[in-house]
Design an enzyme around this catalytic site. Structure first.
Site, PDB file in Angstrom:
ATOM      1  CB  SER A  22      -0.889  -0.011   1.260  1.00 50.45           C
ATOM      2  OG  SER A  22      -2.107   0.916   1.176  1.00 50.45           O
ATOM      3  N   PRO A  23       0.441   2.415  -0.632  1.00 52.09           N
ATOM      4  CG  PRO A  23      -1.023   4.037  -1.647  1.00 52.09           C
ATOM      5  CD  PRO A  23      -0.806   2.516  -1.615  1.00 52.09           C
ATOM      6  CB  CYS A  25       3.615   9.599   3.455  1.00 53.09           C
ATOM      7  SG  CYS A  25       2.251  10.021   2.127  1.00 53.09           S
ATOM      8  CB  ALA A  57       0.600  10.335  -1.286  1.00 52.71           C
ATOM      9  CD  GLN A  99      -2.222   7.358  -2.979  1.00 52.02           C
ATOM     10  OE1 GLN A  99      -1.433   7.816  -2.075  1.00 52.02           O
ATOM     11  NE2 GLN A  99      -2.931   6.325  -2.639  1.00 52.02           N
ATOM     12  CE1 TYR A 181      -3.773  14.331   3.133  1.00 47.91           C
ATOM     13  CE2 TYR A 181      -3.838  12.052   2.491  1.00 47.91           C
ATOM     14  CZ  TYR A 181      -3.494  13.042   3.324  1.00 47.91           C
ATOM     15  OH  TYR A 181      -2.657  12.526   4.453  1.00 47.91           O
ATOM     16  NE  ARG A 229      -5.787   3.718  -0.614  1.00 44.83           N
ATOM     17  CZ  ARG A 229      -4.674   3.374   0.198  1.00 44.83           C
ATOM     18  NH1 ARG A 229      -4.252   4.061   1.008  1.00 44.83           N
ATOM     19  NH2 ARG A 229      -4.530   2.030   0.360  1.00 44.83           N
ATOM     20  NE  ARG A 323      -0.946   0.768  10.393  1.00 44.76           N
ATOM     21  CZ  ARG A 323      -1.970   1.406  11.213  1.00 44.76           C
ATOM     22  NH1 ARG A 323      -1.784   1.931  12.414  1.00 44.76           N
ATOM     23  NH2 ARG A 323      -2.972   1.425  10.691  1.00 44.76           N
TER      24      ARG A 323
END
Length: 356
Positions: A22-23, A25, A57, A99, A181, A229, A323
């Site tokens: 998963s993206p 940051c 992102a 992403q 966002y 997403r 995670r």
């Protein structure tokens, strides 16, 4: 063969298994550039057996960054470093995804280990933008409500970012319309108080995302997948709902979107979210069944058995791990062993492969 390790073909692209990084940051860039951290971070997950790896992102403009330390793709100068990463991922059997994002009113904030709140302009911060002049947190500076010229610039920024993503060697683009966002801000009535063609009705609030999908799909090769997403619910009365998400997913499918990455929340700081193992999987399942589109499931997915159950039962087509992939870059290799699947290990690691 466990379902988790069944290849997935979308358009002309085949992903070797259903495990996606998963993206996440990293907040480790300077002026949007990748560096050795990103190469090692993303590359180690390819070595660890993930089928698809989506970068964090990646801001389509400087003002679209969450923090001054975000990754970016607003300049051709960013491409050589990104190409280095996509080449390494491909060499080790992983599909490279990116992403594309704009943080909207949640931009210009401190990286968590450097401070908290909004970065003032004297320290390198900037004026944020949003659908309406409503800050995320009460007491924060108001974002500037985008006018038509500003909206046109956002659309153009996503279009050019798509072209750069292709030039950099990515094979999947995911548009970030979740977590409060910019694109999510337009979708949700909690953050969109506009009275023009971009606000008010469901159709109007979806307009910007759909326009960006149209320009992205027009520039993105037909043989490559396009993901979006979303936050499938705001978890707040009067906000974006699961029913809205299903209706949006149907519209996105009509415009050539291939998969909906179903997250939740992020648009309201006071939302009460029942976080727990697999707490967002139900949204991926509903969108998949009711909009008849591929979905990705996220949210506290931590074991091989849990991931296998999600895919095998038809709740989602991909699982996106965050995670757990930080804790264990080799999760896919270990999951295969737990599920009794013989997968190829990197030749450099073959002596460590346990045979039962």
């Amino acid at each position: 063969m466990a379902s988790l390790f069944t290849p997935l073909t979308i358009r002309g692209l085949t992903i070797k298994n259903r495990i996606t990084v998963s993206p996440m940051c990293m907040y480790s860039s300077r002026d949007g550039f990748v560096n050795d951290w990103h190469l090692v971070h993303l590359g180690s997950r390819a070595v660890g057996g993930a089928g698809l790896i989506i970068t964090e992102a990646t801001a389509v403009s400087p003002e679209g960054r969450i923090t001054p330390d975000d990754l970016g793709i607003w300049s051709d100068e960013h491409l050589p470093g990104l190409k280095r990463i996509t080449s390494f991922l491909a060499e080790h059997g992983a599909v490279a995804g990116i992403q594309l994002a704009h943080a909207g009113r949640k931009a210009s904030t401190y990286t968590s280990w450097k401070g908290s709140g909004v970065v003032p302009e004297v320290e390198g911060g900037w004026q944020t933008v949003a659908p309406s002049a409503v800050p995320f947190h009460a007491g924060q500076p108001e974002p500037a409500a985008l006018d038509q010229a500003g909206i046109d610039k956002v659309i153009a920024d996503f279009r050019v970012a798509t072209l750069r993503a292709l030039a950099a060697g990515f094979q999947v683009v995911e548009l970030h319309a979740a977590h409060g966002y910019l694109l999510h801000e337009f979708l949700s009535p909690l953050s969109n108080a506009r009275t023009d063609s971009y606000g008010g009705s469901f159709e109007n609030r979806c307009r910007l995302l759909l326009q960006i999908v149209d320009v992205t799909r027009a520039e993105w090769p037909a043989e490559y997948p396009l993901f979006v997403r979303i936050s499938a619910t705001d978890w707040t009365e009067g906000g974006w709902t699961t029913e809205d998400s299903i209706a949006l997913a149907r519209l996105l499918k009509e415009r050539g979107v291939d998969l909906i990455d179903c997250s939740t929340g992020g648009n309201v700081p006071t939302a009460a979210i029942p976080v727990g193992p697999g707490y967002q999987v139900e949204f991926a399942e509903r969108v998949r069944k009711e909009a008849d589109i591929l979905t990705g499931a996220v949210g506290i997915i931590t074991t091989a058995q849990q991931a296998e159950s999600i895919v095998a039962s038809g709740q989602a087509d991909l699982v996106l791990l965050a995670r757990e992939m930080l804790r264990d870059p080799n999760f896919p290799l270990h999951a295969a062993q737990e599920l009794g699947v013989d997968v190829e290990w990197p030749v450099q690691y073959a002596r460590a492969k346990r045979h039962k």
